[in-house]
Scaffold this active site. Structure first.
Site, short mmCIF file in Angstrom:
data_model
loop_
_atom_site.label_atom_id
_atom_site.label_comp_id
_atom_site.label_asym_id
_atom_site.label_seq_id
_atom_site.Cartn_x
_atom_site.Cartn_y
_atom_site.Cartn_z
CB SER A 17 42.77 30.61 40.27
OG SER A 17 42.34 32.17 39.17
CE LYS A 84 40.26 41.81 44.42
NZ LYS A 84 40.49 41.35 44.54
CG ASP A 85 44.92 41.23 42.64
OD1 ASP A 85 44.50 41.21 44.47
OD2 ASP A 85 44.16 39.91 42.45
NE ARG A 132 39.78 46.03 50.50
CZ ARG A 132 38.52 45.16 49.94
NH1 ARG A 132 37.36 46.20 50.90
NH2 ARG A 132 38.29 44.56 49.28
NE ARG A 133 36.96 41.48 50.52
CZ ARG A 133 37.23 41.11 50.07
NH1 ARG A 133 38.35 40.47 50.34
NH2 ARG A 133 37.08 41.29 48.42
NE ARG A 150 46.06 34.07 49.14
CZ ARG A 150 47.78 33.23 49.48
NH1 ARG A 150 48.73 33.02 49.94
NH2 ARG A 150 47.81 32.91 47.85
N GLY A 151 43.43 31.29 49.65
CA GLY A 151 42.95 30.65 48.89
C GLY A 151 41.95 30.87 47.43
NE ARG A 156 40.17 33.86 49.62
CZ ARG A 156 40.89 35.34 49.63
NH1 ARG A 156 39.70 35.76 49.87
NH2 ARG A 156 41.90 35.11 49.30
CB CYS A 243 47.67 45.48 45.74
SG CYS A 243 48.95 46.19 44.16
#
Length: 331
Positions: A17, A84-85, A132-133, A150-151, A156, A243
């Site tokens: 990405s 975080k991933d 979480r968000r 997703r994306g 996004r 996660c």
């Protein structure tokens, strides 16, 4: 004592990405500035080609699995992950040898007409791929409609520019690394939304028995960042959460009047429908980040956190790995 050097370029594995390549390039440039030769190797991961909800694929660990397999098979010498991933469970044979200074860990809102969270009307559609968000947005009681997305960053943010959604929530660090923070409406205060454990930090991983690469990556390690993210991820680990669980955590290094350092840690656990919201905190010595996180997790569990934490994602199956080096791309 000088750091040992590779006899050939260090093969740095990265997802394909734009954001992943950008942040990996930052790491490569930092290593090059220290006199090391580096070649980027793009690795295709399941999370990049499958746009199903992350929970269906086993959580955000799908982004790390292919990179780790490329490391273990010797196709690359190091890998750059968004921390975080990265699953909290240690991968046998691998070690996170460097954690550079983290970017701003907060979340950011990209909304139509430059609106802030507080200005979004009831019923406004807000996109996020993070439980979480979603849990923290619902806990605010603003009457928002949360949709799973997703994306990549462009995809996004495109939901907003195309008028399909009123706003999306992203990690500020990602926009900062690609130079697009000026397109955001608001950086969200952690009092409203705590970030994911480790958000904004990068993990530089290599084979445990590769002493040369371990020494090279240690040059980029930042002690304060490592202490903070260790405390945050200890919360996840002790909660036995993955996660993608509805868990937020943020640790900050605080200097006391006598000059001693402490870690101030806050955490959130909540239900994605807003029916449960737990916010707790813990303070402890700088040299005990793991213990601070574990103590805070116990408090959360005592107060009912287990009711909304899904089982930790199983270890990812060995993925099929496809790699492309910089030199191959240039042909």
């Amino acid at each position: 004592m000088s750091t040992p050097r590779h006899e050939r370029p260090i093969r740095l594995g990265t997802r394909r990405s734009h954001l992943a390549v950008t942040q990996s390039t930052h790491v490569a440039d930092a290593l090059r500035a220290r006199g090391h030769e580096v070649e980027l190797v793009e690795v295709t991961t399941e999370g990049d080609i499958n746009l199903a909800p992350l929970a269906q694929m086993g959580g955000t660990g799908v982004f790390a699995a292919a990179l780790r397999q490329a490391l273990l098979s010797g196709e690359v010498d190091m890998a750059v992950h968004s921390l975080k991933d990265l699953p909290v469970a240690r991968e046998p044979g691998l070690v996170v040898a460097g954690i550079p200074t983290r970017e701003d860990p907060r979340d950011i809102l990209v909304a139509r007409d430059g609106l802030t969270l507080g200005e979004l009307p009831a019923g406004a559609v807000v996109g996020t791929g993070s439980p979480r968000r979603a849990a923290q947005l619902q806990a605010l009681g603003l009457g928002l409609e949360i949709r799973d997305i997703r994306g990549n960053i462009d995809t996004r943010m495109g939901f907003v520019t195309k008028g399909e959604m009123d706003a999306v929530v992203l990690a500020r660090a990602g926009l900062a690394r690609v130079g697009r923070t000026d397109e955001a409406s608001e950086t969200i205060d952690p009092l409203q939304m705590l970030p994911a454990p480790g958000q904004g930090a990068l993990a530089l991983e290599c084979r445990e028995d590769d002493e040369v690469t371990r020494a090279v990556l240690a040059e980029l390690d930042d002690a304060d960042t490592r202490a903070a993210v260790t405390a945050e991820r200890a919360v996840l680990d002790a909660l036995e959460a993955g996660c993608a669980a509805p868990v937020g955590a943020l640790a900050e290094i605080v200097e006391e009047p006598d000059g001693t350092l402490e870690i101030s840690l806050r955490a959130f656990v909540g239900a994605t429908d807003g029916s449960l919201e737990l916010r707790r905190s813990e303070v402890g010595p700088y040299d005990d980040p793991q213990g601070i996180g574990e103590r805070l997790a116990r408090t959360l569990l005592d107060d009912g956190a287990a009711a909304v934490i899904p089982p930790r994602e199983p270890r990812q199956q060995t993925p099929r790995v496809e790699t492309t080096t910089e030199s191959e791309r240039s042909k």
